[in-house]
Structure formats: C-alpha cells, structure tokens
Design a protein around this motif. Sequence first.
Motif, PDB file in Angstrom:
ATOM      1  N   ARG A  26     -16.310  -7.134  53.524  1.00 19.85           N
ATOM      2  CA  ARG A  26     -14.982  -7.712  53.469  1.00 19.85           C
ATOM      3  C   ARG A  26     -14.718  -8.523  54.733  1.00 19.85           C
ATOM      4  O   ARG A  26     -15.190  -8.192  55.829  1.00 19.85           O
ATOM      5  N   THR A  27     -13.981  -9.607  54.583  1.00 19.49           N
ATOM      6  CA  THR A  27     -13.617 -10.433  55.729  1.00 19.49           C
ATOM      7  C   THR A  27     -12.138 -10.776  55.641  1.00 19.49           C
ATOM      8  O   THR A  27     -11.522 -10.732  54.577  1.00 19.49           O
ATOM      9  N   THR A  28     -11.581 -11.122  56.768  1.00 23.54           N
ATOM     10  CA  THR A  28     -10.187 -11.529  56.863  1.00 23.54           C
ATOM     11  C   THR A  28     -10.052 -12.408  58.086  1.00 23.54           C
ATOM     12  O   THR A  28     -10.856 -12.297  59.025  1.00 23.54           O
ATOM     13  N   ASP A  29      -9.073 -13.284  58.099  1.00 31.54           N
ATOM     14  CA  ASP A  29      -8.910 -14.130  59.283  1.00 31.54           C
ATOM     15  C   ASP A  29      -7.951 -13.511  60.297  1.00 31.54           C
ATOM     16  O   ASP A  29      -7.740 -14.074  61.371  1.00 31.54           O
ATOM     17  N   GLY A  49      -6.217 -10.965  70.721  1.00 28.52           N
ATOM     18  CA  GLY A  49      -5.336 -12.090  70.958  1.00 28.52           C
ATOM     19  C   GLY A  49      -4.513 -12.463  69.742  1.00 28.52           C
ATOM     20  O   GLY A  49      -3.979 -11.611  69.033  1.00 28.52           O
ATOM     21  N   GLU A  50      -4.445 -13.760  69.474  1.00 28.81           N
ATOM     22  CA  GLU A  50      -3.622 -14.253  68.370  1.00 28.81           C
ATOM     23  C   GLU A  50      -4.285 -14.113  67.009  1.00 28.81           C
ATOM     24  O   GLU A  50      -3.669 -14.397  65.986  1.00 28.81           O
ATOM     25  N   HIS A  51      -5.543 -13.671  67.020  1.00 27.77           N
ATOM     26  CA  HIS A  51      -6.266 -13.537  65.757  1.00 27.77           C
ATOM     27  C   HIS A  51      -6.468 -12.075  65.351  1.00 27.77           C
ATOM     28  O   HIS A  51      -7.465 -11.732  64.704  1.00 27.77           O
ATOM     29  N   ALA A  52      -5.539 -11.235  65.737  1.00 30.42           N
ATOM     30  CA  ALA A  52      -5.539  -9.836  65.299  1.00 30.42           C
ATOM     31  C   ALA A  52      -4.120  -9.305  65.397  1.00 30.42           C
ATOM     32  O   ALA A  52      -3.334  -9.757  66.234  1.00 30.42           O
ATOM     33  N   ASP A  53      -3.814  -8.360  64.537  1.00 25.84           N
ATOM     34  CA  ASP A  53      -2.503  -7.711  64.537  1.00 25.84           C
ATOM     35  C   ASP A  53      -2.703  -6.291  65.036  1.00 25.84           C
ATOM     36  O   ASP A  53      -3.265  -5.447  64.335  1.00 25.84           O
ATOM     37  N   VAL A  54      -2.291  -6.026  66.273  1.00 31.62           N
ATOM     38  CA  VAL A  54      -2.563  -4.749  66.928  1.00 31.62           C
ATOM     39  C   VAL A  54      -1.303  -3.893  66.956  1.00 31.62           C
ATOM     40  O   VAL A  54      -0.242  -4.343  67.402  1.00 31.62           O
ATOM     41  N   THR A  55      -1.437  -2.643  66.518  1.00 28.13           N
ATOM     42  CA  THR A  55      -0.322  -1.697  66.490  1.00 28.13           C
ATOM     43  C   THR A  55      -0.703  -0.434  67.267  1.00 28.13           C
ATOM     44  O   THR A  55      -1.808   0.083  67.096  1.00 28.13           O
ATOM     45  N   ALA A  56       0.194   0.038  68.109  1.00 26.65           N
ATOM     46  CA  ALA A  56      -0.005   1.301  68.829  1.00 26.65           C
ATOM     47  C   ALA A  56       0.829   2.384  68.162  1.00 26.65           C
ATOM     48  O   ALA A  56       2.018   2.185  67.892  1.00 26.65           O
ATOM     49  N   LEU A  57       0.229   3.532  67.888  1.00 31.17           N
ATOM     50  CA  LEU A  57       0.976   4.641  67.291  1.00 31.17           C
ATOM     51  C   LEU A  57       1.842   5.335  68.332  1.00 31.17           C
ATOM     52  O   LEU A  57       3.007   5.631  68.085  1.00 31.17           O
ATOM     53  N   PHE A  58       1.284   5.601  69.510  1.00 25.97           N
ATOM     54  CA  PHE A  58       2.056   6.221  70.596  1.00 25.97           C
ATOM     55  C   PHE A  58       2.388   5.154  71.622  1.00 25.97           C
ATOM     56  O   PHE A  58       1.495   4.518  72.188  1.00 25.97           O
ATOM     57  N   ASN A  59       3.673   4.956  71.899  1.00 27.70           N
ATOM     58  CA  ASN A  59       4.085   3.980  72.915  1.00 27.70           C
ATOM     59  C   ASN A  59       5.389   4.413  73.579  1.00 27.70           C
ATOM     60  O   ASN A  59       6.324   3.628  73.713  1.00 27.70           O
ATOM     61  N   SER A  60       5.426   5.666  74.004  1.00 34.54           N
ATOM     62  CA  SER A  60       6.620   6.224  74.643  1.00 34.54           C
ATOM     63  C   SER A  60       6.304   6.564  76.095  1.00 34.54           C
ATOM     64  O   SER A  60       5.674   7.597  76.367  1.00 34.54           O
ATOM     65  N   PRO A  61       6.709   5.721  77.056  1.00 39.39           N
ATOM     66  CA  PRO A  61       6.343   5.916  78.455  1.00 39.39           C
ATOM     67  C   PRO A  61       6.732   7.270  79.042  1.00 39.39           C
ATOM     68  O   PRO A  61       6.050   7.796  79.912  1.00 39.39           O
ATOM     69  N   GLY A  62       7.836   7.852  78.580  1.00 36.98           N
ATOM     70  CA  GLY A  62       8.297   9.099  79.169  1.00 36.98           C
ATOM     71  C   GLY A  62       7.728  10.346  78.526  1.00 36.98           C
ATOM     72  O   GLY A  62       8.019  11.461  78.971  1.00 36.98           O
ATOM     73  N   PRO A 166     -15.490 -13.442  61.000  1.00 36.68           N
ATOM     74  CA  PRO A 166     -16.570 -14.200  61.645  1.00 36.68           C
ATOM     75  C   PRO A 166     -16.149 -15.586  62.106  1.00 36.68           C
ATOM     76  O   PRO A 166     -16.748 -16.136  63.040  1.00 36.68           O
ATOM     77  N   MET A 167     -15.104 -16.149  61.492  1.00 34.98           N
ATOM     78  CA  MET A 167     -14.629 -17.465  61.906  1.00 34.98           C
ATOM     79  C   MET A 167     -14.038 -17.449  63.313  1.00 34.98           C
ATOM     80  O   MET A 167     -13.921 -18.483  63.959  1.00 34.98           O
ATOM     81  N   TYR A 171     -14.302 -16.442  69.698  1.00 33.85           N
ATOM     82  CA  TYR A 171     -13.004 -16.221  70.348  1.00 33.85           C
ATOM     83  C   TYR A 171     -12.902 -14.790  70.834  1.00 33.85           C
ATOM     84  O   TYR A 171     -12.539 -14.542  71.996  1.00 33.85           O
ATOM     85  N   TYR A 172     -13.241 -13.817  69.986  1.00 32.29           N
ATOM     86  CA  TYR A 172     -13.164 -12.409  70.368  1.00 32.29           C
ATOM     87  C   TYR A 172     -14.123 -12.105  71.517  1.00 32.29           C
ATOM     88  O   TYR A 172     -13.766 -11.406  72.472  1.00 32.29           O
ATOM     89  N   ARG A 173     -15.317 -12.616  71.418  1.00 30.84           N
ATOM     90  CA  ARG A 173     -16.328 -12.291  72.437  1.00 30.84           C
ATOM     91  C   ARG A 173     -15.993 -12.947  73.773  1.00 30.84           C
ATOM     92  O   ARG A 173     -16.242 -12.369  74.832  1.00 30.84           O
TER      93      ARG A 173
END
Length: 312
Positions: A26-29, A49-62, A166-167, A171-173
Amino acid sequence: MRKVLATVLIAVFGVVVAGCADDSTRTTDHPAVVASTDVWAAVARAVGGEHADVTALFNSPGADPHEFEPSMADTAKIEDADVLVFNGGHYDAYVETAASSSAAVQVNATRLAGGEDDDHGHDDHGHEGHGHEGHDHGTNEHVFYDLPVVARVADATADALAKLAPMHAQYYRDRAAAFDAGIADLRGRLAALKAQHDGTEVAATEPLAAYLLTAAGLVDVAPAAFTAAVENGQAPSAADVAAFGDLITGRDIAVLIYNTQAVDPATRSVLDLARSNAIPVVDMTESLPAGVTDYLLWQSAQIDRLEAALAR
C-alpha cells in the motif's frame, strides 16, 4: 445472460483480489503517523514534515507518561495508523497491544536500542504492565534520552515513510539526515562536558536522564533505593531520604538533577535542601515542556542548563 453473469463474476473477482492485496504494497502521499508521546511525535515530525500527519497520544507537560491510560479513541488511532513510533518496553506497552491486528509499520525505540528481541511477542506487553509497578529495572526505559538511539528512530521512521510514500522518499531521508546532524551536535556538546567534568558526581531524583548523564561523563550517586521508589511511584524510606540529604549537606554532589514530572514529598524535600545549600538544580522533563514542539531544541535547552550548572 452470459454477458451479465460474466460482468458480475469479473466485478466480484476484482473485489476479492482487491480485498486480498498485500498491505505491504500500500502507498499514500501523506502517511498517518501515531506516536505514543509528544517526544516521539517530535522526532517523527522532524522527519515527516509536511508530507506526514503526526499525532501524539500523550502530550500533557504536567503529567507522568507512565500513568497514561489510552482512551478508545486513542486505540482507534493506533489501529488506523500507517506508522507507529513509540518507546517500547513497558513504557507504552498499550501501543503494541492495540496494534496487534494493525498493518502499521512499527518503529520501536527500545528494540532499536537492543533492549528487546525482535521476535518479542505482543502477548508479552499486556496492558497491566505499562504502569510503574510493571517496570523492568534491568534496562533504563527512558531511551528518548539516548541520543544515538533517537537518531536510529529518525532513520527508521524515514525508511518506513519512504516505503509508504515513495514519491517523498528523498524528502524524508534528507530531513532525517538533518535531524541526525542536530543529534551529532548535541552529542558533541556532551563530549565536551565529559572532557571537562568526567567523573563529576551528581544526584538525580529519578533515573530519567541516565543515558545523557553518562554521555556527559557524570556519575549519578543518588541512593538507588530512593530513585527506584520514585520511579515506581512509591514513597522513599526515611533512611533513603536522609541518605540523599547527606549528599547535599555534605556537598558531595555538584548538581541535583530533578525530574519535574515525578514529584512527591521526598523529591520536594531534597529539592528544597539543594536550594538552601546552594547546590545547582537542573530540571529535566519526561515529555516536551509547554510551548516546545522540537526535540532538538528541548534537549539543547536541557544541556544548556546542565552546562551552566557544572560551570558554577
């Protein structure tokens, strides 16, 4: 009728073939990346960067990441991810548990550090083991303070994203290489500290930054029973608190390393004692401070504080 039947069979056959397609092709842009904490999300974001959608599950500084309990929505995000970036071990075992039936590419930092066998089964990471009481103290699980391992995670994330998109592979590397150069700069600063302060004794309230301290040539002489109790969410004994206090009042340590996300009355007492005895205190965190989204900037700021404390 024959033409109609043939058309139906072709349509059905096509659906069956599509349903049996190998997920590895499977591929996706724009891959969806889910990270267990904002620290690992920062590493993934530096690469994607701009070619991935990154989500953090834990993001509570305190809060304390060890105590994080994923919601059903979090579990769904894990199951739907293209790439998972996480600590591994007992630190965030819920990720592997939720991903047991997922096709996501898994980037496990602890395995990259050599802390687990590659064939470590999902069944070994039951949800009950991800709290403090489930820790395996044979290996320090805070591998996000092990800079060479963090660079390996960036490279592995780039490889995973390159296969899915792969497109954007180059960029990633390229971004991973830039991140690795930043890691090399941080390691150079720690090497300079080691050249100046090798063997200097410090004391940490919890073994959060052990990898970083070792790279700087510093020796953590905090009572082992004290730090083990704090890491396990337990109250250190009065004897252990007194032993820690003796290190401070006797000025046997150059710096107190204070984990601001593993705090209890015992850690507060040694913090107050250090301040009253003019022992420099370096705050370190287990996740990104409020307003910080960049891994390199986070670690650079902590090394800044360490450099300043050791120079006093």
